[in-house]
Design a protein around this motif. Structure first.
Motif, PDB file in Angstrom:
ATOM      1  N   ARG A 199       0.713  -1.305   0.399  1.00 50.62           N
ATOM      2  CA  ARG A 199       0.269   0.069   0.131  1.00 50.62           C
ATOM      3  C   ARG A 199       0.782   1.073  -0.291  1.00 50.62           C
ATOM      4  NH1 ARG A 199      -5.311  -0.647   2.900  1.00 50.62           N
ATOM      5  NH2 ARG A 199      -5.184  -2.324   1.577  1.00 50.62           N
TER       6      ARG A 199
ATOM      7  N   ARG B  93      -3.715   5.285  -0.758  1.00 49.10           N
ATOM      8  CA  ARG B  93      -4.632   6.300  -0.136  1.00 49.10           C
ATOM      9  C   ARG B  93      -4.502   7.335   0.014  1.00 49.10           C
ATOM     10  NH1 ARG B  93      -6.310   1.755  -0.813  1.00 49.10           N
ATOM     11  NH2 ARG B  93      -7.137   0.853   1.016  1.00 49.10           N
TER      12      ARG B  93
ATOM     13  N   THR C  90      -3.655  10.405   2.071  1.00 47.05           N
ATOM     14  CA  THR C  90      -3.763  10.815   3.195  1.00 47.05           C
ATOM     15  C   THR C  90      -3.350  12.172   3.715  1.00 47.05           C
ATOM     16  OG1 THR C  90      -2.128   9.627   3.150  1.00 47.05           O
ATOM     17  CG2 THR C  90      -3.899   8.449   3.763  1.00 47.05           C
TER      18      THR C  90
ATOM     19  N   TYR D 178       0.582   5.821   0.447  1.00 48.93           N
ATOM     20  CA  TYR D 178       0.378   6.506   1.380  1.00 48.93           C
ATOM     21  C   TYR D 178       0.974   8.084   0.317  1.00 48.93           C
ATOM     22  CZ  TYR D 178      -1.325   3.213   4.235  1.00 48.93           C
ATOM     23  OH  TYR D 178      -1.842   1.720   4.966  1.00 48.93           O
TER      24      TYR D 178
ATOM     25  N   ASP E 104      -4.906   2.708   9.150  1.00 50.00           N
ATOM     26  CA  ASP E 104      -5.311   2.085   8.023  1.00 50.00           C
ATOM     27  C   ASP E 104      -3.893   0.883   7.957  1.00 50.00           C
ATOM     28  OD1 ASP E 104      -6.285   1.822   5.129  1.00 50.00           O
ATOM     29  OD2 ASP E 104      -3.931   2.005   4.407  1.00 50.00           O
TER      30      ASP E 104
END
Length: 384
Positions: A144, A167, A169, A146, A357
């Motif tokens: 993942r 994501r 963020t 960010y 997360d």
């Protein structure tokens, strides 16, 4: 485990912001590792020195190294060699510390490369610390990412990163960083006059902003203006600017600051270099920024991105700095538009969102692993 590098203060600040939330909010145990420093201590000191000097001595060389690898593919022999640096040391650290997850706050791909070579099953998370994309952040075995903005997320999907792995963020800041109300006590703390407009000048953590003295001479002459000059860790620059401040009452000089949110809250505009963390701090304070002589590499790309959004202004010489600052101070509408552009980029509670997360992703991964193991056990019993 958070893997970082001490090339610039920003990666360290992001790592500490995440550690703070993991430990204080979630009760996690966190291990910070400067991987390159641990794997190659002497080479690390040399490259740090070269990195700092590159701002003033050979910025084009650093820019060449940055741009020549910006679209580097992960499936070439060069990429495997490049990202393989530090994997041996990292493997020994993993065996010793046995982390549940690894978070990268610096674009090093030793961890996914180690997974590729040895099948290490630890989940990997990347927290990007700039507003532009470089291939050194991307690897197919990163679980993942960010990122700071929707624009950066779109650039990553164009580069082939699955959308579900990204994501938006914002870039995490320490908990203490927050805009403050202007008040007499805060002005008095820094020796600033509430009746004057404040121009904050930040030379960067290593004090490498070029032409700082000439810029200060020009801006100090603006009517009803005062300067707050932060020299970072550059002691010789600090001593030089202190001499100037003694002869110029409307110039206040500071060394390395931990309470930048206080000075940013008092400022009407700021002159600085376009590091990712400095820009994020300015965004949180909705503070219009003039980016002076951005060097080739991520800082120039950061500057161009912020300028394209109307949130910052790029100046390539002292005359441009003076013209832009004068305009921002004397034209409220221009400053208002820049403030609005900053506000549009703002993301709040970035560190908290990233930490939650990551923990949720770890829980999901653990649940899936338990489910798979249960299916294997049932299947084994059925056919035994």
């Amino acid at each position: 485990m958070i893997l970082f590098a001490s090339y610039g203060e920003g990666h360290i600040q992001v790592s500490n912001a995440l550690r703070e939330r993991f430990e204080e909010d979630e009760g996690c145990e966190v291990k910070l590792v400067d991987l390159f420093a641990e794997a190659y201590p002497r080479l690390n000191e040399l490259t740090k020195y070269i990195y700092i000097k590159s701002y003033t001595l050979f910025p084009k060389l650093y820019g060449w190294s940055y741009y020549s690898t910006r679209e580097m593919r992960d499936d070439t022999w060069f990429s495997a060699w490049f990202h393989g640096w530090g994997t041996g040391k990292l493997r020994r650290i993993l065996e010793r510390e046995r982390p549940d997850a690894v978070v990268n706050t610096f674009p090093t791909l030793a961890m996914p490369e180690l997974r590729r070579r040895r099948g290490v099953p630890i989940p990997i998370f990347n927290v990007l610390t700039d507003y532009v994309l470089h291939a050194r952040w991307i690897h197919p075995l990163i679980d993942r990412y960010y990122v700071a903005t929707d624009d950066l997320a779109a650039a990553m999907t164009t580069a082939g990163v699955p959308e579900q792995r990204i994501r938006v963020t914002g870039i995490p800041l320490k908990r203490a960083f927050r805009p403050m109300e202007r008040g007499k006590a805060l002005y008095a703390k820094y020796g600033l006059d509430p009746a004057r407009r404040t121009v904050l000048i930040m030379a960067g953590s290593y004090g490498v902003l070029q032409g700082l003295r000439d810029v200060c001479d020009a801006l100090a002459a603006l009517p009803d203006a005062q300067l707050a000059v932060v020299c970072g860790k550059n002691e010789s620059l600090y001593a030089s600017m202190r001499d100037m401040a003694e002869r110029t009452p409307n110039v206040k000089v500071f060394g390395f600051m931990k309470e930048m949110h206080e000075l940013m809250s008092l400022a009407d505009t700021m002159v600085t270099k376009p590091g990712g963390i400095t820009l994020t701090e300015a965004i949180q304070c909705e503070l219009p920024v003039v980016l002076l002589r951005p060097v080739p590499g991520q800082e120039r790309d950061n500057a161009e991105y912020m300028a394209s959004r109307g949130a910052a202004f790029v100046a390539h010489d002292d005359g441009q700095v003076e013209d832009i600052i004068r305009s921002l101070l004397e034209t409220p509408e221009r400053r208002r538009r820049a403030v609005q552009a900053m506000a549009a980029l703002k993301r709040t509670q970035s560190a908290e969102r990233i930490v939650r997360d990551i923990l949720e992703a770890m829980d999901d991964r653990r649940s899936a692993s338990v489910f798979t193991e249960e299916r294997r056990r049932v299947s084994s019993e059925r056919y035994s």
